[in-house]
Design a protein around this motif. Structure first.
Motif, PDB file in Angstrom:
ATOM      1  N   ASP A   1      31.750  38.330   2.657  1.00 60.20           N
ATOM      2  CA  ASP A   1      30.484  37.676   2.325  1.00 60.20           C
ATOM      3  C   ASP A   1      29.654  37.399   3.569  1.00 60.20           C
ATOM      4  O   ASP A   1      28.669  36.680   3.505  1.00 60.20           O
ATOM      5  N   LEU A   2      30.060  37.932   4.731  1.00 72.15           N
ATOM      6  CA  LEU A   2      29.351  37.639   5.959  1.00 72.15           C
ATOM      7  C   LEU A   2      27.988  38.308   5.955  1.00 72.15           C
ATOM      8  O   LEU A   2      27.711  39.220   5.180  1.00 72.15           O
ATOM      9  N   SER A   3      27.114  37.840   6.853  1.00 74.33           N
ATOM     10  CA  SER A   3      25.765  38.393   6.893  1.00 74.33           C
ATOM     11  C   SER A   3      25.706  39.734   7.606  1.00 74.33           C
ATOM     12  O   SER A   3      24.698  40.427   7.539  1.00 74.33           O
ATOM     13  N   TYR A   4      26.794  40.114   8.295  1.00 76.27           N
ATOM     14  CA  TYR A   4      26.875  41.410   8.946  1.00 76.27           C
ATOM     15  C   TYR A   4      28.203  42.073   8.610  1.00 76.27           C
ATOM     16  O   TYR A   4      29.198  41.418   8.323  1.00 76.27           O
ATOM     17  N   LYS A   5      28.202  43.421   8.661  1.00 73.94           N
ATOM     18  CA  LYS A   5      29.417  44.199   8.459  1.00 73.94           C
ATOM     19  C   LYS A   5      29.513  45.250   9.548  1.00 73.94           C
ATOM     20  O   LYS A   5      28.503  45.659  10.128  1.00 73.94           O
ATOM     21  N   VAL A   6      30.737  45.671   9.820  1.00 75.06           N
ATOM     22  CA  VAL A   6      30.973  46.672  10.857  1.00 75.06           C
ATOM     23  C   VAL A   6      31.338  47.991  10.197  1.00 75.06           C
ATOM     24  O   VAL A   6      32.172  48.046   9.291  1.00 75.06           O
ATOM     25  N   LEU A   7      30.702  49.061  10.654  1.00 81.64           N
ATOM     26  CA  LEU A   7      30.942  50.398  10.118  1.00 81.64           C
ATOM     27  C   LEU A   7      31.232  51.342  11.266  1.00 81.64           C
ATOM     28  O   LEU A   7      30.475  51.422  12.231  1.00 81.64           O
TER      29      LEU A   7
ATOM     30  N   SER B   1      14.392  60.916   9.054  1.00 79.75           N
ATOM     31  CA  SER B   1      15.134  62.080   8.588  1.00 79.75           C
ATOM     32  C   SER B   1      14.735  62.338   7.145  1.00 79.75           C
ATOM     33  O   SER B   1      15.257  61.710   6.222  1.00 79.75           O
ATOM     34  N   GLY B   2      13.783  63.236   6.950  1.00 77.90           N
ATOM     35  CA  GLY B   2      13.294  63.507   5.607  1.00 77.90           C
ATOM     36  C   GLY B   2      12.655  62.268   5.004  1.00 77.90           C
ATOM     37  O   GLY B   2      11.764  61.652   5.597  1.00 77.90           O
ATOM     38  N   ILE B   3      13.133  61.885   3.818  1.00 81.58           N
ATOM     39  CA  ILE B   3      12.581  60.717   3.132  1.00 81.58           C
ATOM     40  C   ILE B   3      13.089  59.410   3.726  1.00 81.58           C
ATOM     41  O   ILE B   3      12.583  58.335   3.376  1.00 81.58           O
ATOM     42  N   LEU B   4      14.089  59.469   4.608  1.00 80.14           N
ATOM     43  CA  LEU B   4      14.644  58.254   5.223  1.00 80.14           C
ATOM     44  C   LEU B   4      13.861  57.941   6.493  1.00 80.14           C
ATOM     45  O   LEU B   4      13.885  58.716   7.453  1.00 80.14           O
ATOM     46  N   ASP B   5      13.167  56.809   6.491  1.00 79.77           N
ATOM     47  CA  ASP B   5      12.294  56.512   7.632  1.00 79.77           C
ATOM     48  C   ASP B   5      12.704  55.282   8.429  1.00 79.77           C
ATOM     49  O   ASP B   5      12.028  54.903   9.379  1.00 79.77           O
ATOM     50  N   THR B   6      13.833  54.652   8.043  1.00 77.14           N
ATOM     51  CA  THR B   6      14.330  53.499   8.791  1.00 77.14           C
ATOM     52  C   THR B   6      15.622  53.926   9.467  1.00 77.14           C
ATOM     53  O   THR B   6      16.722  53.766   8.926  1.00 77.14           O
ATOM     54  N   CYS B   7      15.476  54.538  10.650  1.00 82.20           N
ATOM     55  CA  CYS B   7      16.598  55.193  11.321  1.00 82.20           C
ATOM     56  C   CYS B   7      16.802  54.610  12.723  1.00 82.20           C
ATOM     57  O   CYS B   7      15.887  54.049  13.319  1.00 82.20           O
ATOM     58  N   PHE B   8      18.025  54.793  13.236  1.00 80.39           N
ATOM     59  CA  PHE B   8      18.415  54.164  14.497  1.00 80.39           C
ATOM     60  C   PHE B   8      19.195  55.142  15.360  1.00 80.39           C
ATOM     61  O   PHE B   8      19.802  56.096  14.862  1.00 80.39           O
ATOM     62  N   ASP B   9      19.177  54.870  16.665  1.00 85.42           N
ATOM     63  CA  ASP B   9      19.909  55.687  17.628  1.00 85.42           C
ATOM     64  C   ASP B   9      21.281  55.060  17.849  1.00 85.42           C
ATOM     65  O   ASP B   9      21.396  53.999  18.469  1.00 85.42           O
ATOM     66  N   PHE B  10      22.330  55.733  17.329  1.00 83.48           N
ATOM     67  CA  PHE B  10      23.700  55.230  17.460  1.00 83.48           C
ATOM     68  C   PHE B  10      24.505  56.019  18.487  1.00 83.48           C
ATOM     69  O   PHE B  10      25.745  55.987  18.480  1.00 83.48           O
ATOM     70  N   ASN B  11      23.828  56.756  19.366  1.00 80.07           N
ATOM     71  CA  ASN B  11      24.537  57.536  20.374  1.00 80.07           C
ATOM     72  C   ASN B  11      25.437  56.635  21.220  1.00 80.07           C
ATOM     73  O   ASN B  11      25.056  55.512  21.592  1.00 80.07           O
TER      74      ASN B  11
ATOM     75  N   ILE C   1      24.221  52.568   4.975  1.00 81.46           N
ATOM     76  CA  ILE C   1      23.797  53.519   6.007  1.00 81.46           C
ATOM     77  C   ILE C   1      24.233  54.925   5.613  1.00 81.46           C
ATOM     78  O   ILE C   1      25.371  55.139   5.199  1.00 81.46           O
ATOM     79  N   LEU C   2      23.337  55.890   5.736  1.00 82.32           N
ATOM     80  CA  LEU C   2      23.667  57.298   5.544  1.00 82.32           C
ATOM     81  C   LEU C   2      23.276  58.023   6.819  1.00 82.32           C
ATOM     82  O   LEU C   2      22.098  58.073   7.179  1.00 82.32           O
ATOM     83  N   GLY C   3      24.269  58.563   7.519  1.00 81.53           N
ATOM     84  CA  GLY C   3      24.007  59.133   8.832  1.00 81.53           C
ATOM     85  C   GLY C   3      23.624  58.021   9.793  1.00 81.53           C
ATOM     86  O   GLY C   3      24.411  57.118  10.057  1.00 81.53           O
ATOM     87  N   ASN C   4      22.396  58.045  10.261  1.00 80.48           N
ATOM     88  CA  ASN C   4      21.909  56.975  11.139  1.00 80.48           C
ATOM     89  C   ASN C   4      20.715  56.251  10.541  1.00 80.48           C
ATOM     90  O   ASN C   4      19.927  55.627  11.252  1.00 80.48           O
ATOM     91  N   CYS C   5      20.561  56.342   9.207  1.00 77.27           N
ATOM     92  CA  CYS C   5      19.379  55.757   8.548  1.00 77.27           C
ATOM     93  C   CYS C   5      19.771  54.821   7.412  1.00 77.27           C
ATOM     94  O   CYS C   5      20.836  54.968   6.798  1.00 77.27           O
ATOM     95  N   LEU C   6      18.886  53.891   7.124  1.00 80.31           N
ATOM     96  CA  LEU C   6      19.025  53.047   5.946  1.00 80.31           C
ATOM     97  C   LEU C   6      18.953  53.935   4.713  1.00 80.31           C
ATOM     98  O   LEU C   6      18.022  54.724   4.550  1.00 80.31           O
ATOM     99  N   ALA C   7      19.949  53.806   3.833  1.00 79.53           N
ATOM    100  CA  ALA C   7      20.103  54.742   2.708  1.00 79.53           C
ATOM    101  C   ALA C   7      19.284  54.336   1.486  1.00 79.53           C
ATOM    102  O   ALA C   7      19.789  54.310   0.355  1.00 79.53           O
ATOM    103  N   PHE C   8      18.037  54.011   1.686  1.00 81.44           N
ATOM    104  CA  PHE C   8      17.099  53.694   0.619  1.00 81.44           C
ATOM    105  C   PHE C   8      15.797  54.442   0.897  1.00 81.44           C
ATOM    106  O   PHE C   8      15.511  54.803   2.044  1.00 81.44           O
ATOM    107  N   ALA C   9      14.998  54.658  -0.156  1.00 79.69           N
ATOM    108  CA  ALA C   9      13.722  55.342   0.023  1.00 79.69           C
ATOM    109  C   ALA C   9      12.651  54.673  -0.816  1.00 79.69           C
ATOM    110  O   ALA C   9      12.930  53.998  -1.808  1.00 79.69           O
TER     111      ALA C   9
END
Length: 473
Positions: free
Chosen positions: A46-52, A390-400, A428-436
């Motif tokens: 139930d925490l406000s953050y999760k680790v993936l 990335s395509g329709i996913l526009d909320t993406c991050f650099d996880f390098n 998260i899908l790939g490096n983007c928020l998985a919503f459109a």
């Protein structure tokens, strides 16, 4: 843009009635929806953050021991991602994320058109609705999950994609003048002692509507055209279906002999929609009118599909149905929470309703809701540099150079107060928020399969509810 006073989903569910009557009934229905007890389906914490772990979405080389745990002892078969090591489908290269999202757009656009009632323009696939309105499906190329069943006597193994957005099931059959390559041998009707084609005058053929008007040697011919332009046609038939350890006699399906645009290596499709031809409707008298599935979090894990699912142990929200579009299962979102805090979005923004769909990959939200979600999620991800869309996913991050990432929790709040805390693999899908973004606030939304991962999703058709049980696979 002004918000509609009643949702498109409710308009379909209530039928063609006078506006005054519809308004009063809609208010009553919404009141009933709000009377449900508040419940929560938690995924892990139930925490406000999760680790993936950033490498968790990459398939392993071998299939691990299954961890899926159905909620009941109904008729159950394993369910696999068709590109993972557990899949019986011949190993094929997984499409790129960009290609998956392109195909996903075709399916989502098709569903929106079905519920909008908008007239098609020149070249639009919706034009085919004039001649084949009953069993048009969506893009087959987005169907990611497969089951293995047996058809015939003796039973022949068939690997089939599952789809809650389709009713008519089918497999490729001999003789096949135009078929794609598949993992199992073609089903041979002449080798089954229980195979029977339907006549053109049969009730089953008539039930297909205009789809069943074709005849060949007095045998009923079906055709299904999908939203991506692909199609299948052949003889509408019945035979014994081996579903796990259970035998379903006189299972109705299409014996496909001519196809166009299909190349996914599977043997056919199992329709799980709400129409009369679907597996669920056909087996309701045997197993009951509730079914469930669990979509695994990664291609390297397994899930299940259960007919006759138990209905306890789930958080539930009312199921919305349409007499005009009986295939689809609807739900009503009311709010979204990010990091434990509810977004400042009014409930009316979600009034068009959403479709629960196993075949759409990415959840589509009303524009206002998506904008608020994207903004709140970015605020919780400031430690990571932004990346190109990335395509329709526009909320993406650099996880390098990141072995794991820390992401805000995301919860979907449905009518009745059911709160569904998404698994990290559903955020998260790939490096983007998985919503459109659905494009506006008035179109019917979609709850895609990424957000459904790890939950046992219950479709209690008889009870009129959709349920969620966390951590099932």
């Amino acid at each position: 843009m002004a918000q509609p006073t009643t949702s498109h989903m409710l308009q379909h569910c209530l039928g063609r009635k006078k506006r005054s009557a519809m308004a009063s009934v809609s208010k009553l229905l919404l009141l009933l929806l709000c009377s449900y007890h508040s419940l929560t389906a938690h995924a892990r914490d139930d925490l406000s953050y999760k680790v993936l772990a950033t490498g968790s979405v990459k398939p392993e080389a071998v299939c691990p021991e299954p961890k899926a745990v159905p909620s009941s002892a109904g008729a159950t078969v394993p369910l696999h991602h068709r590109h993972g090591p557990c899949s019986p489908v011949n190993s094929t290269k997984m499409p790129t994320l960009e290609e998956m999202l392109r195909r996903d757009q075709l399916r989502a656009a098709y569903i929106r058109r079905k519920f909008s009632g908008a007239k098609a323009g020149a070249g639009d696939v919706q034009q085919s609705d004039a001649t084949v309105p009953t069993t048009l499906g969506s893009s087959l190329q987005t169907l990611e999950y497969v089951i293995t069943v047996g058809i015939g006597s003796p039973a022949v193994t068939q690997t089939m994609s599952i789809d809650t957005g389709s009713d008519v099931s089918w497999v490729q059959c001999k003789p096949c003048s135009q078929c794609h390559s598949q993992v199992d041998p073609l089903f041979d009707p002449s080798s089954s002692s229980t195979y029977s084609p339907f006549s053109c005058s049969s009730a089953a053929c008539a039930q297909l509507g205009q789809e069943g008007n074709g005849c060949s040697s007095s045998q009923c011919q079906y055709i299904v055209r999908y939203g991506d332009g692909s199609s299948t046609t052949g003889t509408y038939s019945s035979d014994t279906l081996a579903f796990g350890s259970n035998a379903v006699k006189s299972f109705q399906f299409g014996c496909s002999q001519i196809e166009s645009g299909l190349n996914d290596q599977t043997d056919g499709l199992m329709g799980l929609g709400g129409g009369a031809q679907s597996l669920v409707s056909q087996t309701a008298s045997t197993f009951g009118s509730a079914f469930s599935y669990c979509l695994p979090p990664t291609p390297s894990s397994s899930g299940f599909l259960t007919l006759g699912a138990g209905t306890s142990g789930f958080v539930k929200t009312p199921m919305l149905r349409s007499s005009q579009l009986p295939t689809f299962y609807g739900v009503l979102l009311q709010a979204i929470m990010v990091g434990g805090k509810q977004l400042n979005v009014t409930t009316s923004v979600f009034s068009a309703g959403s479709i629960m769909d196993s075949g759409t990959i990415i959840t589509r939200l009303p524009s206002t809701a998506y904008s608020a979600l994207s903004s709140a999620f970015k605020d919780g991800m400031k430690q990571y540099p932004p990346a190109q869309p990335s395509g329709i996913l526009d909320t993406c991050f650099d996880f390098n150079n990141q072995s794991s990432i820390r992401i805000p929790t995301v919860a979907l709040v449905f009518s009745g107060g059911a709160v569904v805390n998404l698994d990290p693999n559903g955020i998260i899908l790939g490096n983007c928020l998985a919503f459109a973004d659905n494009g506006d606030d008035s179109s019917t939304g979609i709850i895609g399969n990424v957000q459904q991962r790890t939950f046992e999703v219950l479709y209690d058709v008889g009870g009129g509810a959709v349920g969620f049980r966390a951590g099932a696979c």
